[in-house]
Design a protein around this motif. Structure first.
Motif, short mmCIF file in Angstrom:
data_model
loop_
_atom_site.label_atom_id
_atom_site.label_comp_id
_atom_site.label_asym_id
_atom_site.label_seq_id
_atom_site.Cartn_x
_atom_site.Cartn_y
_atom_site.Cartn_z
N VAL A 102 0.81 -1.22 0.00
CA VAL A 102 0.00 0.00 0.00
C VAL A 102 0.85 1.27 0.00
CG1 VAL A 102 -1.69 1.33 1.31
CG2 VAL A 102 -2.00 -1.14 1.01
N PRO A 103 1.94 1.37 0.80
CA PRO A 103 2.73 2.60 0.76
C PRO A 103 3.30 2.92 -0.62
CG PRO A 103 3.28 1.33 2.71
CD PRO A 103 2.40 0.46 1.87
N GLU A 104 3.49 1.90 -1.47
CA GLU A 104 3.96 2.15 -2.83
C GLU A 104 2.99 3.06 -3.58
OE1 GLU A 104 6.67 1.05 -4.57
OE2 GLU A 104 7.56 -0.01 -2.88
N PHE A 105 1.72 2.98 -3.23
CA PHE A 105 0.71 3.79 -3.91
C PHE A 105 0.33 5.03 -3.10
CE2 PHE A 105 -0.51 -0.74 -5.02
CZ PHE A 105 0.19 -0.75 -6.20
N SER A 106 0.09 4.83 -1.80
CA SER A 106 -0.52 5.89 -0.99
C SER A 106 0.40 7.10 -0.82
CB SER A 106 -0.93 5.34 0.37
OG SER A 106 0.20 4.82 1.07
N ASP A 107 1.71 6.88 -0.64
CA ASP A 107 2.61 8.00 -0.41
C ASP A 107 2.67 8.93 -1.62
OD1 ASP A 107 3.04 6.82 1.99
OD2 ASP A 107 5.10 6.17 1.59
N THR A 108 2.80 8.34 -2.82
CA THR A 108 2.86 9.17 -4.02
C THR A 108 1.51 9.79 -4.32
OG1 THR A 108 4.61 7.76 -4.92
CG2 THR A 108 3.46 9.18 -6.47
N LEU A 109 0.42 9.07 -4.06
CA LEU A 109 -0.90 9.64 -4.27
C LEU A 109 -1.11 10.85 -3.37
CD1 LEU A 109 -3.57 9.29 -5.79
CD2 LEU A 109 -4.37 7.84 -3.91
N ALA A 110 -0.61 10.79 -2.14
CA ALA A 110 -0.71 11.94 -1.24
C ALA A 110 0.09 13.12 -1.78
CB ALA A 110 -0.22 11.55 0.15
N ASN A 111 1.27 12.85 -2.35
CA ASN A 111 2.05 13.93 -2.96
C ASN A 111 1.29 14.58 -4.11
OD1 ASN A 111 4.19 13.50 -1.22
ND2 ASN A 111 5.26 12.11 -2.62
N CYS A 112 0.60 13.76 -4.90
CA CYS A 112 -0.20 14.30 -6.01
C CYS A 112 -1.33 15.17 -5.49
CB CYS A 112 -0.75 13.16 -6.86
SG CYS A 112 0.30 12.70 -8.25
N TYR A 113 -2.01 14.71 -4.46
CA TYR A 113 -3.10 15.51 -3.88
C TYR A 113 -2.59 16.86 -3.40
CZ TYR A 113 -7.24 12.48 -3.78
OH TYR A 113 -8.36 11.76 -4.11
N ARG A 114 -1.44 16.85 -2.72
CA ARG A 114 -0.91 18.12 -2.22
C ARG A 114 -0.50 19.03 -3.37
NH1 ARG A 114 0.87 14.75 2.17
NH2 ARG A 114 2.69 14.03 1.01
N SER A 115 0.00 18.44 -4.46
CA SER A 115 0.38 19.26 -5.61
C SER A 115 -0.85 19.86 -6.29
CB SER A 115 1.16 18.41 -6.61
OG SER A 115 1.39 19.11 -7.81
N LEU A 116 -1.89 19.07 -6.46
CA LEU A 116 -3.10 19.56 -7.12
C LEU A 116 -3.84 20.57 -6.25
CD1 LEU A 116 -4.27 16.12 -8.54
CD2 LEU A 116 -3.41 18.04 -9.89
N GLY A 117 -3.92 20.30 -4.95
CA GLY A 117 -4.49 21.25 -4.01
C GLY A 117 -6.00 21.35 -4.05
N HIS A 118 -6.52 22.15 -3.11
CA HIS A 118 -7.98 22.24 -2.98
C HIS A 118 -8.60 23.00 -4.14
CE1 HIS A 118 -7.10 26.32 -1.56
NE2 HIS A 118 -8.36 26.59 -1.84
N ARG A 119 -7.82 23.80 -4.87
CA ARG A 119 -8.39 24.51 -6.02
C ARG A 119 -8.85 23.53 -7.09
NH1 ARG A 119 -7.83 29.86 -5.66
NH2 ARG A 119 -6.25 30.70 -4.24
N GLU A 120 -8.24 22.35 -7.12
CA GLU A 120 -8.68 21.28 -8.01
C GLU A 120 -9.58 20.29 -7.28
OE1 GLU A 120 -8.02 21.21 -11.18
OE2 GLU A 120 -6.59 22.88 -11.22
N ASN A 121 -9.95 20.65 -6.03
CA ASN A 121 -10.79 19.80 -5.19
C ASN A 121 -10.11 18.49 -4.80
OD1 ASN A 121 -13.05 21.48 -4.88
ND2 ASN A 121 -13.82 20.89 -6.90
#
Length: 665
Positions: free
Chosen positions: A450-469
């Motif tokens: 799971v960390p293989e996916f979740s850590d990078t997915l969290a980085n993507c969320y932080r990059s996209l930010g709430h402006r992209e919801n």
């Protein structure tokens, strides 16, 4: 019983008379040889022999690798190298002929079925050149010829080597040929330089033959090397068709691996001289149950070849989205997945929707038929089973995929086969137009993927930010350990247990939880983790998932903590320790508001409302829950990185107090 013996004797005599009647007395005046001389050392059922065949027309090199049900004869003449294979288990024969086109060689394979009238004792059609194995006492199907015998007739010095001379007259059924052969074999009783003691080596075989229509053949095999009982692994390599050769309609004796782990990670290196980056490093991970896969690629920077660029792509088949993350810049883009993605398949009956393919699809093994080509050595002490498949492309083009799967190491069979290498070759009009080789390293089923996916997915969320919801929350709470249980003994297990419990109790997919950090403050445990929001839109998926939004999961977590129902079962050997989250200890930092509702009709997902404007810094207090909304993804990213650095440099206690002061603000 006595009557049965008499009948068998009569049958044997009758058969001998029939064969004797077939013998041509001009070649064998004394008839066939019926006494087997004990001085002759029996030829083993596995051997290799390298010779030169000499007749009135010249000399060609002939070698044979022989096994009880297989053999291959290689002929090297002025016309090129030709290999002929016989498989008596599947009753097939293959002729491998190199076809040269524009100075690029693509081997051609001609397959024929071995029938009752097939002539399998000779090395080429329309000639009576017998295989060495037939001259050494084996029949036309590689079994011991019980009607073959040999007789010792004297000694002779052959090129400085003391040799015993043997002779044999016998009949070959498939070509209806009478054969007279004279054998020169090293004398095992005499010491010879460069020859093993007490072992006879075949030096020369002189042959005269005639078939029933009167065609005669005289030739001689000069033996250059004779190896009885060679290494079995090397022998398997020799008697199987060479790499890169596809034989149409070949009977496959071994199916492709089917019991491949549904959860795996593997590293790889790809080589192709025809691409911008000849060498590309990669890493892949997949989880079939979670419908998630990950691909990492490292390649040189075009503007600065000494610099490696690292790009990650995540495929989430539950949402139909793929995330492309650049590790150097921290930027991420999100796209809809399509059936062109290598691990995607269309849904049966719904060609506009995609789903995650099977493991066989992931390894490109389900779209074309493969045939087993045999066992080959991948590397020193590593043996592989090999399959090859052909895919017909437009404009007289073909693609060949060759898979190598590790079977054993150091002659020890593995409990499971692992992928080793895949070679892809594209030909256009028989000319090689493209070639790539992908090598797989360290392919394994990890304890936790799971960390293989979740850590990078969290980085993507932080990059996209709430402006992209794409909203992110950093959450912490305290676990009481009033009984001072020895939970610190295995921090990794403690972290995994807390992670699994949170995912299960919150009812979220485990990829939404990441970066679980454990700090100890005296007896108590400070747990900090990242929780991702549900995706604001979906791709082309036929089954709509219903992920709960971020704030509702935070509210539910607060409810469990304050109602003293968030329990963790920590096992230490044979003992179970039960601990609970402390009331009123939940703190959360959220980077966005509630996601706007979406409506999906199965074709597309659209956002129905406009998100409210983000305030600069707003604090909303709901009972004991403190949620801080921020309007900048980079700010929260910077905080998270700082927190990790602080945790490493200051230590558990210092990190706890830094966080405590932050939460008080």
């Amino acid at each position: 019983m006595q009557e049965l013996r008499i009948i068998l004797i009569i049958i044997g005599l009758t058969l001998a008379n029939v064969i004797y009647a077939q013998i041509d007395l001009t070649v064998c005046p004394g008839g066939f040889t019926n006494v087997h001389d004990p001085k002759w050392q029996m030829t083993p059922s596995w051997f290799e022999i390298v010779t030169e065949l000499v007749d009135a027309n010249g000399t060609i090199d002939v070698s044979q690798s022989f096994a009880p049900y297989y053999d291959v004869v290689t002929k090297n003449s002025k016309d090129g190298v030709m290999k002929s294979y016989w498989n008596f288990l599947t009753n097939e024969t293959f002729d491998i002929v190199p076809a040269t086109n524009r100075e690029q060689t693509r081997p051609q394979c001609v397959r024929q079925i071995i029938q009752s009238t097939s002539e399998t004792s000779i090395i080429q059609p329309n000639r009576l050149f017998l295989k060495p194995s037939v001259l050494l006492g084996f029949d036309v199907r590689n079994q011991v010829n019980k009607l073959w015998s040999i007789q010792y007739i004297g000694d002779e010095d052959l090129h400085g080597i003391s040799a015993n001379i043997f002779t044999s007259c016998f009949y070959v059924n498939d070509t209806r040929t009478t054969v007279s052969a004279t054998y020169y074999v090293s004398d095992a009783t005499k010491s010879q330089t460069y020859l093993p003691q007490n072992i006879s080596l075949i030096l020369q075989i002189s042959v005269k033959s005639i078939n029933e229509v009167g065609y005669k053949e005289s030739y001689q095999y000069n033996v250059l090397r004779y190896t009885p009982n060679p290494n079995r692994n090397e022998e398997f390599e020799t008697i199987e068709t060479p790499p890169g050769v596809f034989c149409l309609n070949r009977t496959s004796q071994l199916i492709l691996p089917s019991s491949i782990s549904p959860v795996a990670i593997g590293n790889g290196e790809r080589f192709s001289s025809q691409e911008t980056f000849p060498v590309v490093s990669s890493r892949s991970a997949y989880h079939v149950q979670y419908d998630f896969s990950r691909f990492d690629v490292w390649h040189p920077n075009i503007s600065n070849e000494s610099q490696l660029l690292h790009t990650t792509e995540l495929h989430d088949f539950r949402t139909g989205l793929k995330y492309q993350y650049n590790s150097a810049t921290g930027q991420c883009s999100v796209l809809n997945m399509t059936y062109n993605d290598t691990d995607a398949m269309t849904v049966n009956g719904k060609p506009n929707f995609i789903q995650m393919g099977s493991v066989q699809h992931f390894f490109a093994m389900d779209d074309i038929p493969y045939q087993y080509t045999g066992e080959k050595r991948c590397r020193h002490h590593v043996s592989c089973n090999v399959w090859i498949g052909e895919k017909v492309l437009p404009n007289n083009s073909f693609q060949y995929r060759e898979w190598y799967w590790v079977k054993g190491i150091n002659n020890e069979l593995l409990s499971y086969w692992a992928p080793w290498k895949m070679v892809i070759k594209n030909y256009a009009n028989d000319v090689l137009s493209y070639m790539v080789e992908s090598n797989v390293f360290n392919f394994h089923d990890p304890l936790s993927i799971v960390p293989e996916f979740s850590d990078t997915l969290a980085n993507c969320y932080r990059s996209l930010g709430h402006r992209e919801n794409f909203n992110v929350a950093i959450i912490s709470f305290i676990v009481d350990n009033d009984h001072d249980y020895p939970l610190i003994k295995n921090v990794e297990y403690l972290r995994d247990t807390i992670f699994d419990t949170l995912a299960y109790r919150l009812g979220v997919r485990p990829f939404r939880i990441s970066n679980v950090i454990i700090n100890f403050n005296g007896k108590d445990i400070l747990v900090t983790f990242t929780l991702l929001d549900a995706t604001p839109f979906l791709g082309l998926v036929s089954t709509i998932i219903h992920d709960e939004p971020l704030t509702s999961r935070i509210e539910y977590l607060r409810y469990m903590i304050d109602s003293h129902t968030l329990q963790f079962d920590i096992r230490d050997g044979s003992k179970d320790y039960y601990v609970w989250a402390r009331n009123n200890s939940l703190r959360a930092i959220n980077t966005g508001f509630d996601p706007n509702p979406t409506e999906c009709d199965g074709e597309s997902c659209v956002q129905t409302t406009t998100p409210p404007p983000c305030l600069n810094i707003t604090t909303e207090v709901n009972q004991n829950l403190e949620i801080v909304y921020k309007n900048s993804g980079p700010l929260i990213t910077g905080f998270w990185i700082s927190f990790v650095v602080l945790g490493v440099l200051i230590g558990a206690v210092g990190g706890f107090f830094v966080l405590k002061r932050f939460y008080k603000r």
